[in-house]
Write a protein that holds these residues in place. Structure first.
Motif, mmCIF file in Angstrom:
data_model
loop_
_atom_site.group_PDB
_atom_site.id
_atom_site.type_symbol
_atom_site.label_atom_id
_atom_site.label_comp_id
_atom_site.label_asym_id
_atom_site.label_seq_id
_atom_site.Cartn_x
_atom_site.Cartn_y
_atom_site.Cartn_z
ATOM 1 N N THR A 1 0.842 -1.190 0.000
ATOM 2 C CA THR A 1 0.000 0.000 0.000
ATOM 3 C C THR A 1 0.881 1.245 0.000
ATOM 4 N N VAL A 2 0.681 2.093 -0.988
ATOM 5 C CA VAL A 2 1.443 3.331 -1.098
ATOM 6 C C VAL A 2 0.755 4.392 -0.246
ATOM 7 N N VAL A 3 1.457 4.892 0.743
ATOM 8 C CA VAL A 3 0.908 5.900 1.650
ATOM 9 C C VAL A 3 1.540 7.242 1.320
ATOM 10 N N SER A 4 0.698 8.229 1.074
ATOM 11 C CA SER A 4 1.188 9.561 0.715
ATOM 12 C C SER A 4 0.295 10.611 1.354
ATOM 13 N N TRP A 5 0.921 11.715 1.753
ATOM 14 C CA TRP A 5 0.188 12.834 2.337
ATOM 15 C C TRP A 5 -0.323 13.797 1.268
ATOM 16 N N ARG B 1 -6.583 7.955 7.893
ATOM 17 C CA ARG B 1 -6.125 6.772 7.149
ATOM 18 C C ARG B 1 -4.633 6.832 6.864
ATOM 19 N N VAL B 2 -4.136 8.015 6.518
ATOM 20 C CA VAL B 2 -2.706 8.131 6.222
ATOM 21 C C VAL B 2 -1.878 7.936 7.493
ATOM 22 N N ARG B 3 -2.340 8.490 8.613
ATOM 23 C CA ARG B 3 -1.614 8.300 9.876
ATOM 24 C C ARG B 3 -1.615 6.835 10.299
ATOM 25 N N ALA B 4 -2.623 6.088 9.884
ATOM 26 C CA ALA B 4 -2.669 4.654 10.171
ATOM 27 C C ALA B 4 -1.938 3.839 9.114
ATOM 28 N N ARG B 5 -1.190 4.520 8.230
ATOM 29 C CA ARG B 5 -0.422 3.864 7.168
ATOM 30 C C ARG B 5 -1.330 3.102 6.213
ATOM 31 N N ARG B 6 -2.461 3.689 5.887
ATOM 32 C CA ARG B 6 -3.401 3.098 4.951
ATOM 33 C C ARG B 6 -3.616 4.061 3.793
ATOM 34 N N GLY B 7 -3.881 3.506 2.610
ATOM 35 C CA GLY B 7 -4.048 4.329 1.425
ATOM 36 C C GLY B 7 -5.389 5.033 1.383
#
Length: 226
Positions: free
Chosen positions: A17-21, A88-94
């Motif tokens: 899963t690619v995680v990006s802010w 979702r991003v803080r939880a390392r989810r896309g």
């Protein structure tokens, strides 16, 4: 006695899963900018969304929304979607695709309701015009994707579209048939691609630089000829 160890191959598939802010930041910026519209320039009245044309087989009732109230409701929904994206991003989810679609739809409805206060929006005409204007952009984007898959950074897509459109208009006007314009557009696009290929493949010039130069060249050339 020799013991040979065989590697164990697992059939379990791993998902990356690619995680990006990027999405939460964009959501936050545009939510704040959109909130400034009803805050600094509230508009009175109602906006009517006409969902069917006059010659339609069946008629869909118009949707009437209060301009300022709809804008504020859209701001709240956009802020909620932004917070959800941050979580979702803080939880390392896309970021799911449906969230982006809902966010864009809410933004467009809120902006249209605010901008067209006191008037009627023919949605069928707007969507049809948007689709017609987006068609060449979609074809250009598809061409860019195919070029990227082939290892070519084609920045000159705008030059190809512009040269093709100008050549098509001239050839169709002179010949009196749209088929001549179609052929001229293809030839013009291929010529621009040929120039890009010669400079990048034969003379090893940077592809991005050649693409930008071709865009400027074709814009200036077609403007002068027009």
């Amino acid at each position: 006695m020799t013991v040979t160890a065989e590697p164990v191959v697992s059939d379990e598939q791993r998902r990356v899963t690619v995680v990006s802010w990027k999405a939460p930041v964009i959501f936050a910026i545009f939510t704040v900018l959109f909130a400034l519209l009803p805050l600094l320039a509230p508009r009175e009245g109602e906006t009517t969304f006409r969902l069917s044309a006059g010659e339609a087989f069946f008629t869909v009732p118009d949707v009437v929304l209060p301009a300022t109230a709809t804008a504020w409701i859209a701001v709240v929904l956009l802020a909620a979607a932004t917070v959800f994206a941050v979580i979702r991003v803080r939880a390392r989810r896309g970021i799911p695709l449906w969230l982006v679609i809902v966010w864009v739809a809410v933004l467009m409805i809120g902006f249209l309701a605010w901008a067209a206060a006191g008037s009627t929006l023919p949605m069928i005409g707007l969507l049809g015009g948007a689709l017609a204007l987006a068609t060449p952009l979609i074809f250009g984007a598809l061409g860019g994707v195919i070029g990227e898959r082939a290892g070519v950074v084609n920045i000159a897509i705008e030059a190809q579209l512009l040269a093709g459109a100008f050549s098509a208009a001239v050839a169709a006007s002179l010949a009196g048939t749209p088929w001549a314009g179609l052929v001229a557009a293809m030839v013009a696009g291929m010529l621009v691609a040929l120039v890009l290929g010669v400079f990048t493949i034969t003379y090893f010039v940077d592809q991005v630089i050649v693409g930008v130069v071709l865009n400027v060249l074709v814009i200036g050339l077609t403007t002068f000829l027009f």
